[in-house]
Design a protein around this motif. Structure first.
Motif, PDB file in Angstrom:
ATOM      1  N   SER A   1      -0.371   0.682  -4.013  1.00  0.00           N
ATOM      2  CA  SER A   1      -0.747  -0.357  -4.006  1.00  0.00           C
ATOM      3  C   SER A   1      -1.284   0.738  -2.769  1.00  0.00           C
ATOM      4  O   SER A   1      -2.166   0.222  -2.250  1.00  0.00           O
ATOM      5  CB  SER A   1      -0.008  -0.773  -3.462  1.00  0.00           C
ATOM      6  N   HIS A   2      -0.430   0.782  -1.677  1.00  0.00           N
ATOM      7  CA  HIS A   2      -0.850   1.155  -0.255  1.00  0.00           C
ATOM      8  C   HIS A   2      -1.318   2.490  -0.248  1.00  0.00           C
ATOM      9  O   HIS A   2      -2.505   2.706   0.606  1.00  0.00           O
ATOM     10  CB  HIS A   2       0.295   1.332   0.607  1.00  0.00           C
ATOM     11  N   HIS A   3      -0.721   3.376  -0.590  1.00  0.00           N
ATOM     12  CA  HIS A   3      -1.783   4.947  -0.919  1.00  0.00           C
ATOM     13  C   HIS A   3      -3.437   4.443  -0.991  1.00  0.00           C
ATOM     14  O   HIS A   3      -3.918   5.268  -0.453  1.00  0.00           O
ATOM     15  CB  HIS A   3      -1.053   5.679  -2.069  1.00  0.00           C
ATOM     16  N   ILE A  17     -10.258   4.396   3.972  1.00  0.00           N
ATOM     17  CA  ILE A  17     -11.349   5.708   4.832  1.00  0.00           C
ATOM     18  C   ILE A  17     -12.491   6.011   4.388  1.00  0.00           C
ATOM     19  O   ILE A  17     -13.673   6.194   4.819  1.00  0.00           O
ATOM     20  CB  ILE A  17     -10.631   6.426   4.580  1.00  0.00           C
ATOM     21  N   MET A  18     -12.604   5.874   2.761  1.00  0.00           N
ATOM     22  CA  MET A  18     -13.718   6.704   1.948  1.00  0.00           C
ATOM     23  C   MET A  18     -14.634   4.787   1.642  1.00  0.00           C
ATOM     24  O   MET A  18     -15.952   5.013   0.597  1.00  0.00           O
ATOM     25  CB  MET A  18     -13.033   6.945   0.588  1.00  0.00           C
ATOM     26  N   GLY A  19     -14.198   3.899   1.963  1.00  0.00           N
ATOM     27  CA  GLY A  19     -14.716   2.527   1.030  1.00  0.00           C
ATOM     28  C   GLY A  19     -14.472   2.559  -0.562  1.00  0.00           C
ATOM     29  O   GLY A  19     -13.671   3.036  -1.554  1.00  0.00           O
ATOM     30  N   PRO A  20     -14.768   1.282  -1.339  1.00  0.00           N
ATOM     31  CA  PRO A  20     -14.001   0.825  -2.660  1.00  0.00           C
ATOM     32  C   PRO A  20     -14.682   2.452  -3.770  1.00  0.00           C
ATOM     33  O   PRO A  20     -15.483   3.121  -3.258  1.00  0.00           O
ATOM     34  CB  PRO A  20     -15.585  -0.314  -2.476  1.00  0.00           C
ATOM     35  N   PRO A  21     -13.753   2.608  -4.600  1.00  0.00           N
ATOM     36  CA  PRO A  21     -14.225   3.272  -5.109  1.00  0.00           C
ATOM     37  C   PRO A  21     -15.565   2.788  -6.426  1.00  0.00           C
ATOM     38  O   PRO A  21     -15.519   1.679  -6.667  1.00  0.00           O
ATOM     39  CB  PRO A  21     -12.935   3.813  -6.434  1.00  0.00           C
ATOM     40  N   ALA A  32      -5.623   1.202 -12.940  1.00  0.00           N
ATOM     41  CA  ALA A  32      -6.426   0.602 -12.123  1.00  0.00           C
ATOM     42  C   ALA A  32      -6.598  -1.237 -11.870  1.00  0.00           C
ATOM     43  O   ALA A  32      -6.781  -1.388 -11.472  1.00  0.00           O
ATOM     44  CB  ALA A  32      -8.022   1.081 -12.790  1.00  0.00           C
ATOM     45  N   ALA A  33      -6.502  -1.449 -13.347  1.00  0.00           N
ATOM     46  CA  ALA A  33      -6.839  -2.766 -13.404  1.00  0.00           C
ATOM     47  C   ALA A  33      -5.365  -3.595 -12.760  1.00  0.00           C
ATOM     48  O   ALA A  33      -5.178  -4.657 -12.098  1.00  0.00           O
ATOM     49  CB  ALA A  33      -6.288  -3.315 -15.373  1.00  0.00           C
ATOM     50  N   LYS A  34      -4.409  -2.836 -12.266  1.00  0.00           N
ATOM     51  CA  LYS A  34      -3.240  -3.472 -11.435  1.00  0.00           C
ATOM     52  C   LYS A  34      -3.441  -3.201 -10.529  1.00  0.00           C
ATOM     53  O   LYS A  34      -2.412  -4.625  -9.329  1.00  0.00           O
ATOM     54  CB  LYS A  34      -2.435  -1.888 -11.601  1.00  0.00           C
ATOM     55  N   TRP A  92     -11.082  -5.210  -5.184  1.00  0.00           N
ATOM     56  CA  TRP A  92      -9.081  -4.697  -4.574  1.00  0.00           C
ATOM     57  C   TRP A  92      -8.452  -6.441  -4.782  1.00  0.00           C
ATOM     58  O   TRP A  92      -8.797  -7.078  -4.142  1.00  0.00           O
ATOM     59  CB  TRP A  92      -9.852  -4.136  -3.458  1.00  0.00           C
ATOM     60  N   ARG A  93      -7.738  -6.422  -5.435  1.00  0.00           N
ATOM     61  CA  ARG A  93      -6.697  -7.522  -5.607  1.00  0.00           C
ATOM     62  C   ARG A  93      -5.296  -7.642  -5.747  1.00  0.00           C
ATOM     63  O   ARG A  93      -4.777  -8.539  -5.483  1.00  0.00           O
ATOM     64  CB  ARG A  93      -6.638  -7.718  -6.957  1.00  0.00           C
TER      65      ARG A  93
END
Length: 411
Positions: A321-323, A330-334, A345-347, A355-356
Motif C-alpha cells: 500500500s505504501h509502495h 510520482i507518476m499520478g494514478p495508474p 488491485a481491488a485491495k 485510491w481507497r
C-alpha cells in the motif's frame, strides 16, 4: 637422463606450460569466538550443511586452489582461487545445497555462451568458464560450483567510496550505458530477463591483476580471521584492494533470471523489494520491461541519497500500500485498464480506479526529490527517468531507446 629431459620438453611444447604448483598456506592466525555468528551463519534459516565447508588451500578438480574468501550471499560463498592449469585467477561461486539458483544461473550462462554473439552487450554480461558438482565430506549432500573470471568491487562498494556516497554524474552516465548495452543484448538476442538488477549485482572488471596477487599474498602473510565449530571452519571475507584502473561494469548474478519465452501469461513474485515494478506488485504477468523499471530505481540509488520508493510502513512492516502510494505521488494514478487486469488491485483501488487504501499519498514529486542537478540538466535527467518510470510496461523505453537519450549521451 637426457632422453627423459627431451621427452619432458617435447611434452611441454605440445601440451603447453606445466601446471603451477599448489601453495601451502600457513597455519591459521586469529580464531574468533565460536559462539558469535559470522558471515553466512547470520543468514535467516542458516543450517551448517547448507554450505559446503570450503577451506583456504583446498583444491577442486585437481586444478582450482582456493586462496581466500571474497564474500557470501543468501545462496553461496565466493572464493578467489588459482587455476593451476591455466596459470590464472578465477572465482569459485560455491552454491548452497541443491540450490535452484545454481541450476538457473548455470542454465542461463550456458545459453548465453552458446549464442557467440557479436553484440557489444555480450561482453558486459558475466560468464561461467567451468562448473562442477561436489559432495559433502560425508557424501550426504551435493553442491554446485560455478567458475568465473574474477571481478572487482561492486557498484555498491564504488558508491560508498564516492563523496557523499553517490556516484558523480560523469561516472553515472558511462555506468548506465554499460548496463543498458548488457540489457539490450539480454532482451533482444538472449531472451533473458535478469529480474534482480541491484548495485551488488553489477561489478567492475579487473584490469589491474595486482589486486589479486596482493590478495593472495595478504592471505599468506596475515591469514584471515576464522572460527571453528564442530570441525567446520567459517572464514571472514577479505576485501580486494583498490586497483590503479577500474574495469568496465559487468552485469552479474543470474540466479533469479527468467527466459522470456517461458513467461507466458503467468505471474511470479520477483525483484528486490524496493525495486519491484508496478506489475509485479499488482500481480500481473510481466515481461523484460521490469528490468527497465529496475534500472530506474537503481539509477536513483546510485545518484541520490536513498531509495526512490519506500516499501514499508511507519513501523517498518512491508507494505504494498505504501509502495503504491509513493508511485502515485510520482507518476499520478495508474491507468484503469491496468487495474482491471489485477484482482489484487481491488485491495487498493475502487472500481473507478480511485485510491481507497489507508496509506496516505505523499505530497512529493521527482522535482522535489532530486537535489543534485539544476535547470536544464535536472530537466534532462528527470526526462530520462520518466522514460523508465511508467505504469504500463509498453510505455517504458527499451534499453536500445534509452541508449540514445540526450541526457545520457551528454558525457
Amino acid at each position: 637422463m637426457i632422453m627423459r629431459r627431451l621427452a619432458q620438453q617435447l611434452k611441454q611444447s605440445i601440451f603447453g606450460r606445466w601446471p603451477s604448483p599448489a601453495r601451502k598456506f600457513p597455519q591459521p592466525g586469529t580464531f574468533l569466538d565460536a559462539n558469535s555468528k559470522l558471515e553466512e551463519e547470520t543468514l535467516k534459516g542458516y543450517l551448517p550443511h547448507h554450505f559446503y565447508p570450503v577451506n583456504i588451500g583446498d583444491m577442486f578438480r585437481s586444478r582450482y586452489q582456493v586462496v581466500g574468501k571474497l564474500g557470501y550471499g543468501s545462496h553461496s560463498t565466493v572464493w578467489l582461487s588459482r587455476d593451476l592449469q591455466q596459470h590464472a585467477y578465477v572465482t569459485l561461486k560455491m552454491y548452497d545445497h541443491e540450490s535452484s539458483h545454481a541450476r538457473t544461473e548455470k542454465e542461463v550462462y550456458k545459453h548465453i555462451e552458446s549464442l557467440k554473439s557479436s553484440h557489444t552487450g555480450f561482453k558486459l554480461v558475466r560468464r561461467a568458464i567451468d562448473d562442477f558438482e561436489i559432495r559433502s565430506p560425508d557424501n550426504a549432500y551435493s553442491y554446485q560450483c560455478l567458475v568465473h573470471p574474477p571481478l572487482g568491487m561492486s557498484l555498491c562498494e564504488l558508491r560508498h567510496r564516492a563523496k557523499g556516497k553517490m556516484l558523480p554524474e560523469d561516472l553515472l552516465k558511462p555506468t548506465l550505458i554499460h548496463i543498458l548495452l548488457a540489457l539490450d543484448f539480454l532482451h533482444t538476442e538472449a531472451g533473458v530477463v535478469h529480474t534482480d538488477i541491484q548495485e551488488n549485482n553489477v561489478m567492475l572488471g579487473v584490469e589491474d591483476e595486482s589486486i589479486l596477487v596482493d590478495f593472495e599474498e595478504a592471505e599468506m602473510s596475515n591469514p584471515s580471521p576464522r572460527k571453528a565449530v564442530d570441525g567446520r571452519v567459517i572464514y571472514a571475507s577479505r576485501n580486494l584492494g583498490i586497483p590503479k584502473m577500474h574495469g568496465r561494469p559487468i552485469l552479474s548474478d543470474f540466479g533469479e533470471a527468467r527466459f522470456s519465452l517461458t513467461l507466458g501469461k503467468r505471474w511470479e513474485d520477483v525483484q528486490p523489494l524496493v525495486y519491484r515494478a508496478p506489475e509485479v506488485i499488482l500481480r500481473i504477468p510481466w515481461d523484460e520491461k521490469i528490468d527497465i523499471w529496475n534500472l530506474a530505481t537503481l539509477t536513483w540509488n546510485l545518484f541520490e541519497q536513498g531509495s526512490l520508493f519506500k516499501a514499508r510502513d511507519s513501523n517498518g512492516k512491508v507494505s504494498d500500500s505504501h509502495h503504491l502510494a509513493r508511485m502515485i505521488a510520482i507518476m499520478g494514478p495508474p491507468p484503469k485498464e491496468m487495474l482491471q487486469g489485477s484482482e489484487y488491485a481491488a485491495k487498493f483501488f475502487d472500481s473507478d480506479g480511485n485510491w481507497r487504501s489507508a496509506a496516505e499519498i505523499p505530497c512529493t514529486s521527482l522535482e522535489k526529490l532530486e537535489r543534485n542537478l539544476q535547470g536544464t540538466q535536472q530537466s534532462s535527467f528527470l526526462c530520462f527517468m520518466r522514460k523508465m518510470l511508467q505504469w504500463q510496461p509498453e510505455n517504458r523505453a527499451s534499453a536500445k531507446e534509452l541508449l540514445a537519450d540526450p541526457w545520457l549521451r551528454s558525457i
